[in-house]
Design a protein around this motif. Structure first.
Motif, PDB file in Angstrom:
ATOM      1  N   ASN A 202       0.817  -1.226   0.000  1.00 61.26           N
ATOM      2  CA  ASN A 202       0.000   0.000   0.000  1.00 61.26           C
ATOM      3  C   ASN A 202       0.844   1.266   0.000  1.00 61.26           C
ATOM      4  N   ARG A 203       2.141   1.137   0.233  1.00 60.61           N
ATOM      5  CA  ARG A 203       3.016   2.321   0.238  1.00 60.61           C
ATOM      6  C   ARG A 203       3.511   2.708  -1.150  1.00 60.61           C
ATOM      7  N   LEU A 204       3.262   1.863  -2.131  1.00 58.31           N
ATOM      8  CA  LEU A 204       3.705   2.188  -3.486  1.00 58.31           C
ATOM      9  C   LEU A 204       2.899   3.350  -4.045  1.00 58.31           C
ATOM     10  N   ARG A 205       3.558   4.142  -4.864  1.00 57.71           N
ATOM     11  CA  ARG A 205       2.933   5.309  -5.474  1.00 57.71           C
ATOM     12  C   ARG A 205       3.202   5.303  -6.970  1.00 57.71           C
ATOM     13  N   ALA A 206       2.367   6.011  -7.725  1.00 58.55           N
ATOM     14  CA  ALA A 206       2.569   6.123  -9.166  1.00 58.55           C
ATOM     15  C   ALA A 206       3.960   6.681  -9.442  1.00 58.55           C
ATOM     16  N   GLY A 207       4.670   6.056 -10.357  1.00 57.39           N
ATOM     17  CA  GLY A 207       6.032   6.457 -10.693  1.00 57.39           C
ATOM     18  C   GLY A 207       7.095   5.585 -10.056  1.00 57.39           C
ATOM     19  N   ASP A 208       6.758   4.807  -9.029  1.00 59.71           N
ATOM     20  CA  ASP A 208       7.727   3.888  -8.427  1.00 59.71           C
ATOM     21  C   ASP A 208       8.096   2.783  -9.416  1.00 59.71           C
ATOM     22  N   GLY A 216      20.163 -13.137 -17.248  1.00 63.11           N
ATOM     23  CA  GLY A 216      20.655 -12.271 -18.308  1.00 63.11           C
ATOM     24  C   GLY A 216      19.715 -11.163 -18.736  1.00 63.11           C
ATOM     25  N   GLN A 217      18.582 -10.992 -18.071  1.00 63.23           N
ATOM     26  CA  GLN A 217      17.629  -9.978 -18.494  1.00 63.23           C
ATOM     27  C   GLN A 217      17.015  -9.286 -17.281  1.00 63.23           C
ATOM     28  N   ARG A 218      16.732  -8.015 -17.451  1.00 66.22           N
ATOM     29  CA  ARG A 218      16.031  -7.245 -16.417  1.00 66.22           C
ATOM     30  C   ARG A 218      14.904  -6.464 -17.071  1.00 66.22           C
ATOM     31  N   TYR A 219      13.716  -6.603 -16.500  1.00 70.07           N
ATOM     32  CA  TYR A 219      12.542  -5.881 -16.980  1.00 70.07           C
ATOM     33  C   TYR A 219      12.142  -4.870 -15.911  1.00 70.07           C
ATOM     34  N   THR A 220      12.009  -3.622 -16.306  1.00 66.74           N
ATOM     35  CA  THR A 220      11.655  -2.562 -15.369  1.00 66.74           C
ATOM     36  C   THR A 220      10.262  -2.040 -15.686  1.00 66.74           C
ATOM     37  N   TYR A 221       9.395  -2.124 -14.694  1.00 64.20           N
ATOM     38  CA  TYR A 221       8.035  -1.613 -14.812  1.00 64.20           C
ATOM     39  C   TYR A 221       7.902  -0.359 -13.954  1.00 64.20           C
ATOM     40  N   VAL A 222       6.975   0.509 -14.311  1.00 65.19           N
ATOM     41  CA  VAL A 222       6.702   1.692 -13.515  1.00 65.19           C
ATOM     42  C   VAL A 222       5.251   1.636 -13.049  1.00 65.19           C
ATOM     43  N   VAL A 223       5.050   1.846 -11.752  1.00 66.24           N
ATOM     44  CA  VAL A 223       3.707   1.792 -11.176  1.00 66.24           C
ATOM     45  C   VAL A 223       2.850   2.896 -11.781  1.00 66.24           C
ATOM     46  N   GLY A 224       1.650   2.517 -12.227  1.00 70.86           N
ATOM     47  CA  GLY A 224       0.760   3.493 -12.838  1.00 70.86           C
ATOM     48  C   GLY A 224      -0.543   3.688 -12.082  1.00 70.86           C
ATOM     49  N   ARG A 225      -1.142   2.579 -11.641  1.00 71.82           N
ATOM     50  CA  ARG A 225      -2.458   2.665 -11.005  1.00 71.82           C
ATOM     51  C   ARG A 225      -2.550   1.703  -9.820  1.00 71.82           C
ATOM     52  N   ILE A 226      -3.389   2.078  -8.855  1.00 73.14           N
ATOM     53  CA  ILE A 226      -3.552   1.291  -7.625  1.00 73.14           C
ATOM     54  C   ILE A 226      -5.037   1.153  -7.327  1.00 73.14           C
ATOM     55  N   TYR A 272     -10.512  -8.892   1.427  1.00 71.87           N
ATOM     56  CA  TYR A 272     -10.447  -8.156   0.158  1.00 71.87           C
ATOM     57  C   TYR A 272      -9.049  -8.273  -0.427  1.00 71.87           C
ATOM     58  N   ARG A 273      -8.869  -7.677  -1.616  1.00 70.05           N
ATOM     59  CA  ARG A 273      -7.575  -7.681  -2.290  1.00 70.05           C
ATOM     60  C   ARG A 273      -7.146  -6.255  -2.627  1.00 70.05           C
ATOM     61  N   LEU A 274      -5.872  -5.996  -2.405  1.00 70.83           N
ATOM     62  CA  LEU A 274      -5.212  -4.755  -2.811  1.00 70.83           C
ATOM     63  C   LEU A 274      -4.446  -5.053  -4.094  1.00 70.83           C
ATOM     64  N   VAL A 275      -4.548  -4.156  -5.077  1.00 74.75           N
ATOM     65  CA  VAL A 275      -3.947  -4.406  -6.386  1.00 74.75           C
ATOM     66  C   VAL A 275      -3.108  -3.208  -6.816  1.00 74.75           C
ATOM     67  N   VAL A 276      -1.896  -3.493  -7.284  1.00 74.27           N
ATOM     68  CA  VAL A 276      -1.007  -2.461  -7.834  1.00 74.27           C
ATOM     69  C   VAL A 276      -0.663  -2.866  -9.263  1.00 74.27           C
ATOM     70  N   TRP A 277      -0.817  -1.918 -10.193  1.00 70.01           N
ATOM     71  CA  TRP A 277      -0.503  -2.182 -11.606  1.00 70.01           C
ATOM     72  C   TRP A 277       0.663  -1.321 -12.075  1.00 70.01           C
ATOM     73  N   GLY A 278       1.435  -1.855 -12.988  1.00 69.06           N
ATOM     74  CA  GLY A 278       2.506  -1.096 -13.622  1.00 69.06           C
ATOM     75  C   GLY A 278       2.629  -1.475 -15.084  1.00 69.06           C
ATOM     76  N   THR A 279       3.345  -0.664 -15.840  1.00 70.18           N
ATOM     77  CA  THR A 279       3.569  -0.929 -17.261  1.00 70.18           C
ATOM     78  C   THR A 279       5.066  -1.035 -17.521  1.00 70.18           C
ATOM     79  N   LEU A 280       5.425  -1.835 -18.512  1.00 72.01           N
ATOM     80  CA  LEU A 280       6.827  -2.055 -18.834  1.00 72.01           C
ATOM     81  C   LEU A 280       7.449  -0.758 -19.374  1.00 72.01           C
ATOM     82  N   LYS A 281       8.530  -0.356 -18.731  1.00 72.53           N
ATOM     83  CA  LYS A 281       9.202   0.876 -19.113  1.00 72.53           C
ATOM     84  C   LYS A 281      10.429   0.598 -19.974  1.00 72.53           C
ATOM     85  N   ARG A 282      11.225  -0.398 -19.586  1.00 73.76           N
ATOM     86  CA  ARG A 282      12.437  -0.709 -20.363  1.00 73.76           C
ATOM     87  C   ARG A 282      12.900  -2.112 -19.979  1.00 73.76           C
ATOM     88  N   TRP A 283      13.806  -2.637 -20.779  1.00 73.11           N
ATOM     89  CA  TRP A 283      14.456  -3.895 -20.479  1.00 73.11           C
ATOM     90  C   TRP A 283      15.922  -3.799 -20.838  1.00 73.11           C
TER      91      TRP A 283
END
Length: 285
Positions: A202-208, A216-226, A272-283
């Motif tokens: 619950n402490r995550l914020r948009a932009g985190d 050999g791979q790293r995928y970076t997502y950015v939090v968009g919606r909660i 209940y369920r708490l949900v955090v969404w993010g989108t892929l920013k880079r790899w």
């Protein structure tokens, strides 16, 4: 003169029955008190085990699993088969060359390779490399990192409670996308007990940022919606284009490469369920 003989008159002692009843009642109360103390001690031990010992065990196991994964990634992958197998395969290839068609044009367009960083998926034509083969059930295969929470936790295939979540791992919802793929890479984790990796989700914020490491791979997502709260049966939140079926105002409407983090809410409940969404920013590699 002889005194007259008097009849013996028994003396009745008043109150002896009451004292006996009081003693019996006191014994019952004492036994009930001892039972209450024993039950309380057992309950306390269970609470300590659930809230402290399971956390300690799961945290230690999860950390060791992360180290084991990272050590394994440092070892070179076995790309070539053993000599005996190589000879057999070479013979088969020679036999098959007669039926083989012409070699492809080196300048022809091919699928994106995983040989190095590529453009952001949000850019036209951008694509992340594939995550590789789907892991076996309950097998750990990735590492989830959330810098804001100081979280580093292994990711395993499946959301089985005993085999995955109770080990302090994040569990990958079967049927959802893998890291970097178009669709929804959806994860679940405990909020309390058993390592509680998602306790402070619950402490995550948009932009985190949220990163997922594979070999050999790293995928970076950015939090968009909660989504602060939804029902446990709201499967829209882990759909390929995640959108709550209970609260349609929360979620996305366009295809993309998403990550979803789910956990129980409020704390110490599973209502209940708490949900955090993010989108892929880079790899990157």
């Amino acid at each position: 003169m002889v005194p007259p003989v008097r009849d013996h008159i028994p003396v009745v002692v008043q109150g002896s029955g009451r004292r006996g009843r009081r003693a019996g009642l006191a014994g019952v109360l004492w036994a009930a008190g001892e039972l209450a103390v024993t039950v309380g001690a057992v309950v306390l031990l269970l609470v300590v085990h659930q809230m402290w010992w399971t956390n300690r065990q799961a945290l230690a196991g999860a950390r060791e699993e992360v180290r084991a994964l990272e050590r394994g990634w440092e070892e070179p992958e076995r790309l070539a088969p053993p000599a005996a197998e190589a000879d057999t395969e070479a013979d088969a290839e020679v036999d098959a060359e007669a039926d083989a068609g012409p070699e492809p044009d080196p300048g022809a367009s091919v699928a994106p390779s995983a040989t190095g960083p590529g453009p952001s998926p949000s850019a036209p034509g951008g694509a992340a490399p594939p995550a590789g083969r789907a892991p076996a059930r309950d097998q750990s295969y990735a590492v989830l990192r959330i810098p804001r929470l100081g979280l580093v936790v292994p990711v395993a295939q499946g959301i089985d409670k005993k085999a995955v979540l109770d080990k302090g791992y994040a569990g990958h919802y079967p049927g959802t996308a893998q890291p970097g793929e178009e669709g929804n890479f959806a994860l679940a984790g405990h909020r309390n007990t058993h390592g509680e990796p998602f306790r402070y989700l619950n402490r995550l914020r948009a932009g985190d940022e949220v990163t997922v490491d594979l070999r050999g791979q790293r995928y970076t997502y950015v939090v968009g919606r909660i989504l602060p709260e939804t029902t446990e049966r709201d499967m829209g939140v882990v759909a390929p284009v995640p959108r709550s079926a209970v609260k349609p105002g929360y979620g996305y409407s366009e295809p993309g490469a998403y990550i979803t983090l789910t956990t129980c809410t409020p704390e110490y409940t599973s209502k209940y369920r708490l949900v955090v969404w993010g989108t892929l920013k880079r790899w990157s590699r």
